[in-house]
Design a protein around this motif. Sequence first.
Motif, PDB file in Angstrom:
ATOM      1  N   PHE B 176       6.243   1.088  -5.479  1.00 32.19           N
ATOM      2  CA  PHE B 176       6.101   0.833  -6.538  1.00 32.19           C
ATOM      3  C   PHE B 176       7.356   0.442  -7.327  1.00 32.19           C
ATOM      4  O   PHE B 176       7.649  -0.644  -8.141  1.00 32.19           O
ATOM      5  CB  PHE B 176       5.244   1.947  -7.046  1.00 32.19           C
ATOM      6  CG  PHE B 176       5.306   2.006  -8.716  1.00 32.19           C
ATOM      7  CD1 PHE B 176       4.176   1.044  -9.361  1.00 32.19           C
ATOM      8  CD2 PHE B 176       5.763   2.906  -9.457  1.00 32.19           C
ATOM      9  CE1 PHE B 176       4.309   0.901 -10.653  1.00 32.19           C
ATOM     10  CE2 PHE B 176       5.823   2.573 -10.997  1.00 32.19           C
ATOM     11  CZ  PHE B 176       4.945   1.936 -11.515  1.00 32.19           C
ATOM     12  N   LEU B 177       8.251   1.435  -7.151  1.00 33.24           N
ATOM     13  CA  LEU B 177       9.817   1.248  -7.745  1.00 33.24           C
ATOM     14  C   LEU B 177      10.359  -0.082  -7.244  1.00 33.24           C
ATOM     15  O   LEU B 177      11.050  -0.797  -8.157  1.00 33.24           O
ATOM     16  CB  LEU B 177      10.576   2.429  -7.579  1.00 33.24           C
ATOM     17  CG  LEU B 177      10.014   3.646  -8.144  1.00 33.24           C
ATOM     18  CD1 LEU B 177      10.929   4.741  -7.690  1.00 33.24           C
ATOM     19  CD2 LEU B 177      10.249   3.526  -9.701  1.00 33.24           C
ATOM     20  N   ALA B 178      10.237  -0.213  -6.032  1.00 40.61           N
ATOM     21  CA  ALA B 178      10.994  -1.357  -5.368  1.00 40.61           C
ATOM     22  C   ALA B 178      10.170  -2.805  -5.983  1.00 40.61           C
ATOM     23  O   ALA B 178      11.080  -3.775  -6.282  1.00 40.61           O
ATOM     24  CB  ALA B 178      10.823  -1.464  -3.722  1.00 40.61           C
ATOM     25  N   PHE B 258      -1.681   2.701  -4.428  1.00 41.50           N
ATOM     26  CA  PHE B 258      -1.353   2.022  -5.679  1.00 41.50           C
ATOM     27  C   PHE B 258       0.297   1.173  -5.303  1.00 41.50           C
ATOM     28  O   PHE B 258       0.284   0.198  -5.830  1.00 41.50           O
ATOM     29  CB  PHE B 258      -1.189   3.104  -6.801  1.00 41.50           C
ATOM     30  CG  PHE B 258      -0.460   2.636  -8.128  1.00 41.50           C
ATOM     31  CD1 PHE B 258      -1.294   1.498  -8.987  1.00 41.50           C
ATOM     32  CD2 PHE B 258       0.552   2.864  -8.491  1.00 41.50           C
ATOM     33  CE1 PHE B 258      -0.622   1.157  -9.890  1.00 41.50           C
ATOM     34  CE2 PHE B 258       1.376   2.381  -9.750  1.00 41.50           C
ATOM     35  CZ  PHE B 258       0.537   1.401 -10.378  1.00 41.50           C
ATOM     36  N   GLY B 259       0.628   2.175  -4.602  1.00 37.04           N
ATOM     37  CA  GLY B 259       2.201   1.362  -4.319  1.00 37.04           C
ATOM     38  C   GLY B 259       1.894   0.202  -3.619  1.00 37.04           C
ATOM     39  O   GLY B 259       2.790  -1.024  -3.964  1.00 37.04           O
ATOM     40  N   ILE B 260       1.177   0.241  -2.514  1.00 43.24           N
ATOM     41  CA  ILE B 260       0.860  -0.932  -1.555  1.00 43.24           C
ATOM     42  C   ILE B 260       0.253  -2.039  -2.503  1.00 43.24           C
ATOM     43  O   ILE B 260       0.772  -3.338  -2.378  1.00 43.24           O
ATOM     44  CB  ILE B 260       0.033  -0.510  -0.619  1.00 43.24           C
ATOM     45  CG1 ILE B 260       0.736   0.310   0.476  1.00 43.24           C
ATOM     46  CG2 ILE B 260      -0.319  -1.855   0.316  1.00 43.24           C
ATOM     47  CD1 ILE B 260      -0.268   0.862   1.715  1.00 43.24           C
ATOM     48  N   TYR B 261      -0.260  -1.673  -3.443  1.00 47.17           N
ATOM     49  CA  TYR B 261      -1.101  -2.610  -4.151  1.00 47.17           C
ATOM     50  C   TYR B 261       0.141  -3.573  -5.071  1.00 47.17           C
ATOM     51  O   TYR B 261       0.216  -4.698  -4.970  1.00 47.17           O
ATOM     52  CB  TYR B 261      -2.173  -2.183  -5.051  1.00 47.17           C
ATOM     53  CG  TYR B 261      -2.636  -3.058  -6.125  1.00 47.17           C
ATOM     54  CD1 TYR B 261      -3.419  -3.953  -5.934  1.00 47.17           C
ATOM     55  CD2 TYR B 261      -2.166  -3.075  -7.396  1.00 47.17           C
ATOM     56  CE1 TYR B 261      -4.267  -4.983  -6.760  1.00 47.17           C
ATOM     57  CE2 TYR B 261      -2.540  -3.807  -8.461  1.00 47.17           C
ATOM     58  CZ  TYR B 261      -3.430  -4.788  -8.187  1.00 47.17           C
ATOM     59  OH  TYR B 261      -3.998  -5.726  -9.121  1.00 47.17           O
ATOM     60  N   MET B 262       0.885  -2.736  -5.788  1.00 43.40           N
ATOM     61  CA  MET B 262       1.826  -3.419  -6.565  1.00 43.40           C
ATOM     62  C   MET B 262       2.899  -4.112  -5.494  1.00 43.40           C
ATOM     63  O   MET B 262       3.202  -5.285  -6.044  1.00 43.40           O
ATOM     64  CB  MET B 262       2.594  -2.345  -7.120  1.00 43.40           C
ATOM     65  CG  MET B 262       2.137  -1.583  -8.317  1.00 43.40           C
ATOM     66  SD  MET B 262       2.092  -2.886  -9.535  1.00 43.40           S
ATOM     67  CE  MET B 262       3.708  -3.191 -10.134  1.00 43.40           C
ATOM     68  N   PHE B 263       3.175  -3.572  -4.472  1.00 42.15           N
ATOM     69  CA  PHE B 263       4.192  -4.256  -3.777  1.00 42.15           C
ATOM     70  C   PHE B 263       3.465  -5.657  -3.059  1.00 42.15           C
ATOM     71  O   PHE B 263       4.248  -6.716  -3.254  1.00 42.15           O
ATOM     72  CB  PHE B 263       4.489  -3.348  -2.350  1.00 42.15           C
ATOM     73  CG  PHE B 263       5.669  -3.919  -1.508  1.00 42.15           C
ATOM     74  CD1 PHE B 263       6.857  -3.611  -2.311  1.00 42.15           C
ATOM     75  CD2 PHE B 263       5.455  -4.595  -0.504  1.00 42.15           C
ATOM     76  CE1 PHE B 263       7.854  -4.001  -1.234  1.00 42.15           C
ATOM     77  CE2 PHE B 263       6.648  -4.906   0.391  1.00 42.15           C
ATOM     78  CZ  PHE B 263       7.755  -4.658   0.007  1.00 42.15           C
ATOM     79  N   LYS B 264       2.426  -5.579  -2.846  1.00 44.92           N
ATOM     80  CA  LYS B 264       1.609  -6.844  -2.238  1.00 44.92           C
ATOM     81  C   LYS B 264       1.444  -8.008  -3.338  1.00 44.92           C
ATOM     82  O   LYS B 264       1.662  -9.100  -3.192  1.00 44.92           O
ATOM     83  CB  LYS B 264       0.084  -6.532  -1.680  1.00 44.92           C
ATOM     84  CG  LYS B 264       0.390  -5.841  -0.396  1.00 44.92           C
ATOM     85  CD  LYS B 264       1.296  -6.399   0.706  1.00 44.92           C
ATOM     86  CE  LYS B 264       0.575  -7.394   1.304  1.00 44.92           C
ATOM     87  NZ  LYS B 264       1.336  -7.919   2.745  1.00 44.92           N
ATOM     88  N   LYS B 265       1.421  -7.437  -4.505  1.00 45.00           N
ATOM     89  CA  LYS B 265       1.270  -8.144  -5.691  1.00 45.00           C
ATOM     90  C   LYS B 265       2.593  -9.022  -6.200  1.00 45.00           C
ATOM     91  O   LYS B 265       2.399 -10.281  -6.362  1.00 45.00           O
ATOM     92  CB  LYS B 265       0.552  -7.492  -6.927  1.00 45.00           C
ATOM     93  CG  LYS B 265      -0.070  -8.401  -7.949  1.00 45.00           C
ATOM     94  CD  LYS B 265      -0.669  -7.385  -8.927  1.00 45.00           C
ATOM     95  CE  LYS B 265      -0.157  -8.042 -10.284  1.00 45.00           C
ATOM     96  NZ  LYS B 265      -0.702  -7.304 -11.563  1.00 45.00           N
TER      97      LYS B 265
END
Lengths: 428, 274
Positions: B176-178, B258-265
């Motif tokens: 998420f932060l990345a 959530f983190g993976i979702y944000m990252f992929k987005k």
Amino acid sequence: MKPIIEVKNIGKKYDITHQRGGYLTLRDVLTSIFKNPFSFLKTKTKQIIGLETKEEFWALKDINFSVQKGEVIGIIGHNGAGKSTLLKILSQITPPTTGEIKIHGRVGSLLEVGTGFHPELTGRENIFLNGAILGMKKKEIAKKFDEIVEFADIGKFLDTPVKYYSSGMYVRLAFSVAAHMETDILIVDEVLAVGDAEFQKKCLGKMEEITKQQGRTVLFVSHNLNSIKELCKKTILIENGQIKAFNITDKILDIYNENNNKIIENKSQIEFENNNKNKDFIFKKIWINKEYGATTNMILHNQDFDINVEMEIFKESWPLEISLTIKNSNGVNVTSTSLSDSEGGKVYVFKRGLYKTVTKIKGDFLIPDTYTIRLYAHEKGVQDIDIRDDAIRFKIIDAGSTMHSYGEASTYWSCVFSNANWEIQELK
Amino acid sequence: METPTTIIKPKKLFSFSDLKEIWEYRELLYFFTWRDLKVRYKQTAIGVLWAVFQPFITMVVFTVFFGGLLKISSDGVPYPIFVYTGLLFWQFFSGALSDTSNVMIANQAIITKVYFPRLILPISTVITKFIDFGIASIILVGMMFYYGYAPRLVGLFILPLLLVITFMASVGLGLFLASINVKYRDVRYALPFFIQILMFVTPVIYPAGIAGKYSWILALNPMMGVIQSARAALLGTTVLNWLLVFISLVATFILMLFGIYMFKKTERYFADII
């Protein structure tokens, strides 16, 4: 036969706002909200109801082509035409906005040599790291290891951290790893423009071996028209994000050169757009004139001429170097020269104001050909301030020179007149 | 040889082929981790000892001030071993967090030039931190011998689970932060401060019992469940609270999705805006 690469309707759109230099901070976003809450709300609502006319820029549009197995395809075009974007999409670094590409086989892309090299690691370690980053398996690398080391010719420095390498050694090692990738398809961007002349020759040889003997498929982007001519049977010409032509290389080069010549006739003075990121400096215009004569971009080969550049500076006491590089129609940098050359190497310190530099070029120096000038202002060894690639084009016209008899071939053999003296003695 | 077919088109958010792809690139995962470990302690005098030094010195300082002078309760076990257990997990988590948040920027040269599943970078960072954790836990083993604590049998079983939770929590929040950091570099400045705050709401230097009946709210912070359970399992401070472990696990899972979702987005335009 089924093509190995099929590109259908590929397009890539950038929003101009994304392209702004530097990076956004939350603060910028917040201040823009507070400064102008009304207009912020307006654009937001427009965005939501879909009325907003966002500034869009299509770096590529409607790209369609297919490549058969074993073909070597060159890609040429001016800077900003979209070549690099196409390569980035083909190598999956950035996704396309529209369209689809089908690739049958393993792809290796070489957009740069030495991607991921770590200065603290030794040559041996970097071979493995770089190989893995390029998509090779550990076993594959181990199998090819000796070949890689031998080709790179780094010998006893294999176990030295690469930060101690000379730049030549560094590049040789990097290219060597890349050249030993065993992929079905290789995507190469201008990597041959590195290393010394001898190594470049070796690279070209390796490229030929890859393409001709191993029968692999290669896409090759270059500014160096000579290497395109030598390596590629067919070439794609890209202009303004679209494929202008896709044909046998010789034909494409004709079209390309003809286009260049067209531009020449129209413009003998170029005024630059004011789009430099650095707000303290702008190049305003460039023009060429015959010595004591009119502005033109057709110069006789034995005529002296001046390159004039106007620039404006908005900063006090700024040591800046102004340089220009003259490039011939094959993309070879023929010569570079800088303002400090005439000041005994001392960098001129600019004050706020408007300046003009005049660079005097002697006749009997450049051979008949079409040239472009790359213009750049830089803080020497620190950073580039403004760069104008292909700032202006000009033509050197043959007025009965020694090159005359060679015609078109002259640019293959030479860049400049040698003005050498020959003697002959009959010995017996 | 079979020839794989690649299809390149506008990206979808997430598909299971992504997992398969990460598996295919497992060697690269190994090489990135190897590189980070190899390079990190170059040109340092004591090298890998830093992985032990940091938590050790922190433990000593905390013991003097919090355990000795402030007399913070430690659920009946000696304060040094109490705080060290907490620190061990905490530093794994916080270290992984700050490194992953920066990993895309640190590897920008590679990202803009070569394709590989981007998820590999943050994952390899967390693995690197996990290895540090392994090294630093030698001290814990030593301390357990010294103070005469033997882990419960159940402790040995639950420890891997706690590590998985910590791992997933750092990957999730790290991703998420990345992804924010790629666009807004504010993360760089906000994170150290955020981590500090987070440490005080996590029972690192004090026992979790302090919150009384509200401790389940704190349990939404996965690290609380992890640290408390680790102490219960290794030192027998309290009875192992399975509900707490379960809440941690669920919270972590949501965090990771959530983190993976944000990252992929954001992954789609990493190379364009980084």
